[in-house]
Write a protein that holds these residues in place. Sequence first.
Motif, PDB file in Angstrom:
ATOM      1  N   MET A 248     114.169  18.832  38.875  1.00  0.00           N
ATOM      2  CA  MET A 248     115.118  18.152  38.017  1.00  0.00           C
ATOM      3  C   MET A 248     116.440  18.022  38.750  1.00  0.00           C
ATOM      4  N   LYS A 249     117.086  16.910  38.548  1.00  0.00           N
ATOM      5  CA  LYS A 249     118.398  16.662  39.140  1.00  0.00           C
ATOM      6  C   LYS A 249     119.430  16.616  38.013  1.00  0.00           C
ATOM      7  N   THR A 250     120.574  17.259  38.251  1.00  0.00           N
ATOM      8  CA  THR A 250     121.642  17.317  37.260  1.00  0.00           C
ATOM      9  C   THR A 250     122.931  16.787  37.866  1.00  0.00           C
ATOM     10  N   GLU A 251     123.575  15.864  37.184  1.00  0.00           N
ATOM     11  CA  GLU A 251     124.896  15.387  37.591  1.00  0.00           C
ATOM     12  C   GLU A 251     125.816  15.549  36.390  1.00  0.00           C
ATOM     13  N   SER A 252     127.002  16.108  36.640  1.00  0.00           N
ATOM     14  CA  SER A 252     127.936  16.279  35.519  1.00  0.00           C
ATOM     15  C   SER A 252     129.348  15.918  35.930  1.00  0.00           C
ATOM     16  N   SER A 253     130.091  15.432  34.955  1.00  0.00           N
ATOM     17  CA  SER A 253     131.499  15.113  35.157  1.00  0.00           C
ATOM     18  C   SER A 253     132.194  15.197  33.809  1.00  0.00           C
ATOM     19  N   VAL A 254     133.502  15.355  33.850  1.00  0.00           N
ATOM     20  CA  VAL A 254     134.295  15.410  32.624  1.00  0.00           C
ATOM     21  C   VAL A 254     135.270  14.239  32.625  1.00  0.00           C
ATOM     22  N   SER A 255     135.267  13.495  31.527  1.00  0.00           N
ATOM     23  CA  SER A 255     136.265  12.439  31.380  1.00  0.00           C
ATOM     24  C   SER A 255     136.653  12.352  29.908  1.00  0.00           C
ATOM     25  N   ASN A 256     137.942  12.214  29.678  1.00  0.00           N
ATOM     26  CA  ASN A 256     138.491  12.127  28.316  1.00  0.00           C
ATOM     27  C   ASN A 256     138.048  13.292  27.436  1.00  0.00           C
ATOM     28  N   GLY A 257     137.950  14.471  28.018  1.00  0.00           N
ATOM     29  CA  GLY A 257     137.600  15.661  27.256  1.00  0.00           C
ATOM     30  C   GLY A 257     136.127  15.793  26.913  1.00  0.00           C
ATOM     31  N   ILE A 258     135.282  14.913  27.479  1.00  0.00           N
ATOM     32  CA  ILE A 258     133.846  14.955  27.209  1.00  0.00           C
ATOM     33  C   ILE A 258     133.103  15.293  28.497  1.00  0.00           C
ATOM     34  N   LEU A 259     132.237  16.291  28.414  1.00  0.00           N
ATOM     35  CA  LEU A 259     131.365  16.633  29.526  1.00  0.00           C
ATOM     36  C   LEU A 259     130.173  15.688  29.480  1.00  0.00           C
ATOM     37  N   HIS A 260     129.990  14.907  30.534  1.00  0.00           N
ATOM     38  CA  HIS A 260     128.855  13.991  30.643  1.00  0.00           C
ATOM     39  C   HIS A 260     127.852  14.603  31.611  1.00  0.00           C
ATOM     40  N   VAL A 261     126.619  14.792  31.150  1.00  0.00           N
ATOM     41  CA  VAL A 261     125.565  15.362  31.978  1.00  0.00           C
ATOM     42  C   VAL A 261     124.409  14.367  32.026  1.00  0.00           C
TER      43      VAL A 261
ATOM     44  N   GLY B 287     112.027  24.276  33.040  1.00  0.00           N
ATOM     45  CA  GLY B 287     112.304  25.701  33.208  1.00  0.00           C
ATOM     46  C   GLY B 287     113.055  26.005  34.484  1.00  0.00           C
ATOM     47  N   SER B 288     113.104  27.305  34.792  1.00  0.00           N
ATOM     48  CA  SER B 288     113.866  27.793  35.954  1.00  0.00           C
ATOM     49  C   SER B 288     113.324  27.198  37.236  1.00  0.00           C
ATOM     50  N   PRO B 289     114.150  27.077  38.279  1.00  0.00           N
ATOM     51  CA  PRO B 289     115.577  27.396  38.317  1.00  0.00           C
ATOM     52  C   PRO B 289     116.466  26.269  37.790  1.00  0.00           C
ATOM     53  N   ASP B 290     115.862  25.112  37.520  1.00  0.00           N
ATOM     54  CA  ASP B 290     116.649  23.944  37.113  1.00  0.00           C
ATOM     55  C   ASP B 290     117.430  24.174  35.831  1.00  0.00           C
ATOM     56  N   THR B 291     116.792  24.784  34.843  1.00  0.00           N
ATOM     57  CA  THR B 291     117.483  24.991  33.570  1.00  0.00           C
ATOM     58  C   THR B 291     118.626  25.983  33.733  1.00  0.00           C
ATOM     59  N   GLN B 292     118.455  26.966  34.599  1.00  0.00           N
ATOM     60  CA  GLN B 292     119.530  27.930  34.837  1.00  0.00           C
ATOM     61  C   GLN B 292     120.733  27.235  35.469  1.00  0.00           C
TER      62      GLN B 292
ATOM     63  N   LEU C 145     122.468  25.271  32.655  1.00  0.00           N
ATOM     64  CA  LEU C 145     123.242  26.166  31.789  1.00  0.00           C
ATOM     65  C   LEU C 145     124.496  26.668  32.495  1.00  0.00           C
ATOM     66  N   HIS C 146     124.385  27.013  33.771  1.00  0.00           N
ATOM     67  CA  HIS C 146     125.534  27.499  34.537  1.00  0.00           C
ATOM     68  C   HIS C 146     126.598  26.403  34.661  1.00  0.00           C
ATOM     69  N   SER C 147     126.157  25.194  34.953  1.00  0.00           N
ATOM     70  CA  SER C 147     127.080  24.066  35.086  1.00  0.00           C
ATOM     71  C   SER C 147     127.842  23.830  33.779  1.00  0.00           C
ATOM     72  N   VAL C 148     127.126  23.864  32.659  1.00  0.00           N
ATOM     73  CA  VAL C 148     127.779  23.658  31.361  1.00  0.00           C
ATOM     74  C   VAL C 148     128.727  24.813  31.049  1.00  0.00           C
ATOM     75  N   ASP C 149     128.303  26.039  31.342  1.00  0.00           N
ATOM     76  CA  ASP C 149     129.166  27.206  31.095  1.00  0.00           C
ATOM     77  C   ASP C 149     130.476  27.107  31.866  1.00  0.00           C
ATOM     78  N   GLU C 150     130.413  26.597  33.098  1.00  0.00           N
ATOM     79  CA  GLU C 150     131.648  26.426  33.893  1.00  0.00           C
ATOM     80  C   GLU C 150     132.602  25.474  33.192  1.00  0.00           C
ATOM     81  N   HIS C 151     132.076  24.393  32.644  1.00  0.00           N
ATOM     82  CA  HIS C 151     132.937  23.421  31.962  1.00  0.00           C
ATOM     83  C   HIS C 151     133.432  23.954  30.624  1.00  0.00           C
ATOM     84  N   LEU C 152     132.624  24.773  29.947  1.00  0.00           N
ATOM     85  CA  LEU C 152     133.082  25.376  28.700  1.00  0.00           C
ATOM     86  C   LEU C 152     134.284  26.275  28.958  1.00  0.00           C
TER      87      LEU C 152
END
Length: 115
Positions: free
Chosen positions: A1-14, A22-27, A30-37
Amino acid sequence: MKTESSVSNGILHVALSGDLIGSPDTQQLLHSVDEHLGESVMLCAIDLSGVRYINSTGIGVLVSLLTKFRSRGGELVLINPADHPKKMLALTKLNAIFTVAESESAATELLKTPH
């Protein structure tokens, strides 16, 4: 799985592509989202149009992310799920729990509208 994320106008776009199974992709997701939270982002839009396959672990991750945002007073919107993820959301009746938008602009509009 490939994940790309960015934040614009207060919205996290993933944007996800591949298989959400499942792992390791889901981990990584989750880690990427936790960083933005940590940056006090309260709104999230997850593009599922590129996800070919999702299993119960992938569904669990989406539920976990939804819970993280809602428990902080935020919201999460799924964007244009491909056929298999859409069927899995319906099968698990989670389509009644998640807000689903047809496009990124529609998701942004839903997230920016006060609830």
